[in-house]
Write a protein that holds these residues in place. Structure first.
Motif, PDB file in Angstrom:
ATOM      1  N   GLU A  47     -34.769  82.087 -19.270  1.00  0.00           N
ATOM      2  CA  GLU A  47     -33.710  83.091 -19.204  1.00  0.00           C
ATOM      3  C   GLU A  47     -33.769  84.156 -20.290  1.00  0.00           C
ATOM      4  O   GLU A  47     -32.941  85.063 -20.299  1.00  0.00           O
ATOM      5  N   GLY A  48     -34.710  84.051 -21.204  1.00  0.00           N
ATOM      6  CA  GLY A  48     -34.843  85.064 -22.238  1.00  0.00           C
ATOM      7  C   GLY A  48     -34.062  84.731 -23.496  1.00  0.00           C
ATOM      8  O   GLY A  48     -33.202  83.846 -23.514  1.00  0.00           O
ATOM      9  N   LEU A  49     -34.360  85.475 -24.561  1.00  0.00           N
ATOM     10  CA  LEU A  49     -33.744  85.213 -25.860  1.00  0.00           C
ATOM     11  C   LEU A  49     -32.238  85.434 -25.853  1.00  0.00           C
ATOM     12  O   LEU A  49     -31.508  84.776 -26.596  1.00  0.00           O
ATOM     13  N   SER A  50     -31.765  86.359 -25.024  1.00  0.00           N
ATOM     14  CA  SER A  50     -30.330  86.652 -25.011  1.00  0.00           C
ATOM     15  C   SER A  50     -29.502  85.461 -24.528  1.00  0.00           C
ATOM     16  O   SER A  50     -28.303  85.386 -24.807  1.00  0.00           O
ATOM     17  N   ASP A  80     -36.232  80.741 -35.955  1.00  0.00           N
ATOM     18  CA  ASP A  80     -37.407  80.372 -36.749  1.00  0.00           C
ATOM     19  C   ASP A  80     -38.048  79.105 -36.197  1.00  0.00           C
ATOM     20  O   ASP A  80     -39.271  78.940 -36.234  1.00  0.00           O
ATOM     21  N   GLY A  81     -37.220  78.213 -35.676  1.00  0.00           N
ATOM     22  CA  GLY A  81     -37.747  77.004 -35.059  1.00  0.00           C
ATOM     23  C   GLY A  81     -38.575  77.304 -33.820  1.00  0.00           C
ATOM     24  O   GLY A  81     -39.567  76.622 -33.547  1.00  0.00           O
ATOM     25  N   LEU A  82     -38.190  78.329 -33.073  1.00  0.00           N
ATOM     26  CA  LEU A  82     -38.984  78.727 -31.908  1.00  0.00           C
ATOM     27  C   LEU A  82     -40.348  79.256 -32.338  1.00  0.00           C
ATOM     28  O   LEU A  82     -41.367  78.974 -31.698  1.00  0.00           O
ATOM     29  N   VAL A  83     -40.370  80.033 -33.418  1.00  0.00           N
ATOM     30  CA  VAL A  83     -41.653  80.500 -33.958  1.00  0.00           C
ATOM     31  C   VAL A  83     -42.502  79.297 -34.362  1.00  0.00           C
ATOM     32  O   VAL A  83     -43.703  79.227 -34.069  1.00  0.00           O
ATOM     33  N   GLU A  84     -41.870  78.337 -35.017  1.00  0.00           N
ATOM     34  CA  GLU A  84     -42.575  77.114 -35.404  1.00  0.00           C
ATOM     35  C   GLU A  84     -43.152  76.403 -34.181  1.00  0.00           C
ATOM     36  O   GLU A  84     -44.305  75.946 -34.194  1.00  0.00           O
ATOM     37  N   ALA A  85     -42.361  76.327 -33.111  1.00  0.00           N
ATOM     38  CA  ALA A  85     -42.816  75.648 -31.895  1.00  0.00           C
ATOM     39  C   ALA A  85     -44.040  76.339 -31.301  1.00  0.00           C
ATOM     40  O   ALA A  85     -44.974  75.680 -30.824  1.00  0.00           O
ATOM     41  N   LEU A  86     -44.066  77.670 -31.329  1.00  0.00           N
ATOM     42  CA  LEU A  86     -45.221  78.404 -30.810  1.00  0.00           C
ATOM     43  C   LEU A  86     -46.469  78.109 -31.633  1.00  0.00           C
ATOM     44  O   LEU A  86     -47.560  77.896 -31.087  1.00  0.00           O
ATOM     45  N   TYR A  87     -46.325  78.086 -32.948  1.00  0.00           N
ATOM     46  CA  TYR A  87     -47.485  77.834 -33.800  1.00  0.00           C
ATOM     47  C   TYR A  87     -47.931  76.374 -33.739  1.00  0.00           C
ATOM     48  O   TYR A  87     -49.122  76.082 -33.895  1.00  0.00           O
ATOM     49  N   LEU A  88     -47.004  75.460 -33.519  1.00  0.00           N
ATOM     50  CA  LEU A  88     -47.399  74.064 -33.328  1.00  0.00           C
ATOM     51  C   LEU A  88     -48.190  73.908 -32.033  1.00  0.00           C
ATOM     52  O   LEU A  88     -49.162  73.144 -31.976  1.00  0.00           O
ATOM     53  N   PRO A 126     -41.505  88.295 -28.881  1.00  0.00           N
ATOM     54  CA  PRO A 126     -40.918  89.237 -29.845  1.00  0.00           C
ATOM     55  C   PRO A 126     -40.570  88.609 -31.189  1.00  0.00           C
ATOM     56  O   PRO A 126     -40.573  89.293 -32.218  1.00  0.00           O
ATOM     57  N   LEU A 127     -40.300  87.306 -31.205  1.00  0.00           N
ATOM     58  CA  LEU A 127     -39.963  86.631 -32.457  1.00  0.00           C
ATOM     59  C   LEU A 127     -41.131  86.624 -33.438  1.00  0.00           C
ATOM     60  O   LEU A 127     -40.924  86.536 -34.650  1.00  0.00           O
ATOM     61  N   LEU A 128     -42.350  86.696 -32.933  1.00  0.00           N
ATOM     62  CA  LEU A 128     -43.514  86.699 -33.819  1.00  0.00           C
ATOM     63  C   LEU A 128     -43.542  87.950 -34.683  1.00  0.00           C
ATOM     64  O   LEU A 128     -44.191  87.968 -35.734  1.00  0.00           O
TER      65      LEU A 128
END
Length: 244
Positions: A47-50, A80-88, A126-128
Motif C-alpha cells: 500500500e505504500g509508505l503513506s 529506519d527499520g525498513l532500511v535495515e530490512a532492505l539491507y539485511l 525512497p527511504l534509501l
C-alpha cells in the motif's frame, strides 16, 4: 465504621497496581523485531509508505499500537527499520552467491543484488535516500554500515589512496541509487490506454516546448535493467579509476 478503610473497587485508580504492558502476542504469535519489520515491509509493499503508521501496523499484527514501541521507538525508528530490512535482504542475497574474483566484478555483484532488492520492494526505495539524509552516519542501521564497510574494503584493497576511495565510494552509491530511482519513476499516465502516445500522456506535453523529450519518452519508459546498470557502472569506474 469510623477509621475503616473504604473497600477497594476494581478499576479504582487509587488501588490499581502498575499499568499492565500492552500484550505483544498477536496473530503471528509473540512479536519480535524481525516480525515487526517484516510486517511493516509487507504493508509498504502492498500500500505504500503513506499507509504505514504504528496503529495500522499494530492492526496488521493483531496487537495494540503501544506493543510496537518495544521494537521501534516511533515512526522514524520504524522507517529506519525498513532500511535495515532492505539491507539485511541484500546481505542474504550476497551470502547466497559466490564472491567475484576482482574488486570491480565484486562491485558489480553488489550493485546487481541491490538493484534486485529494490525492484522487489519499490515502495520502500525512497527511504534509501530520505533516511540517509536524515540520519547521521553513526546512527544508521548496522546492516547499512556493514554495506559501507564492504564497499570501502573492496576499494582500499584495490590499492586506491584515501581520497580516491572516498571519491569512488560516493560515486558508486550515487550511481546505484540514482539508477534505481530512475528505473522506478512512474512513466505511464494511463495504463488502460493501448496507444503508446496516449498511454504515456504525451498529449499533455506541449510539442513546441518539449520536442526532444516527447521524442524519447517511449525509450525513457523502458527499463535499462541490470545490463544498463552494469554498463553505466563500468563507464563510471573506468573514468574514476583512471584519475584515481
Amino acid at each position: 465504621m469510623a477509621g475503616e478503610r473504604p473497600e477497594a473497587r476494581s478499576g479504582d485508580p487509587r488501588t490499581a497496581g502498575p499499568a499492565r504492558r500492552a500484550a505483544d502476542r498477536g496473530r503471528y504469535g509473540r512479536l519480535s523485531r524481525a516480525r515487526v519489520l517484516a510486517s511493516a515491509l509487507e504493508l509498504v509493499d502492498r500500500e505504500g509508505l503513506s499507509a504505514l503508521s504504528m496503529r495500522r501496523l499494530g492492526a496488521e499484527l493483531g496487537v495494540e499500537a503501544m506493543a510496537l514501541y518495544r521494537y521501534a521507538e516511533g515512526k522514524d525508528a520504524l522507517l529506519d527499520g525498513l532500511v535495515e530490512a532492505l539491507y539485511l535482504e541484500l546481505e542474504e542475497r550476497l551470502a547466497g552467491q559466490a564472491e567475484a574474483s576482482s574488486w570491480r566484478a565484486e562491485l558489480q555483484r553488489v550493485a546487481r543484488a541491490t538493484y534486485e532488492v529494490c525492484l522487489a520492494h519499490p515502495q520502500a526505495v525512497p527511504l534509501l535516500t530520505t533516511r540517509m539524509l536524515a540520519v547521521p552516519l553513526a546512527r544508521r542501521p548496522l546492516a547499512v554500515l556493514r554495506n559501507h564497510e564492504r564497499v570501502l574494503t573492496l576499494l582500499t584493497g584495490a590499492g586506491f589512496d584515501d581520497a580516491a576511495v572516498v571519491g569512488l565510494f560516493r560515486a558508486f552509491n550515487s550511481w546505484l541509487i540514482g539508477y534505481v530511482s530512475e528505473e522506478l519513476r512512474p512513466m505511464v499516465d494511463n495504463p488502460d490506454e493501448e496507444e503508446p502516445a496516449f498511454r504515456l500522456g504525451l498529449h499533455r506535453m506541449p510539442a513546441h516546448e518539449l520536442p526532444v523529450l516527447r521524442g524519447v519518452a517511449a525509450a525513457l519508459a523502458e527499463r535499462g535493467g541490470t545490463e544498463g546498470l552494469a554498463t553505466g557502472l563500468d563507464a563510471l569506474l573506468d573514468r574514476l579509476a583512471a584519475t584515481g
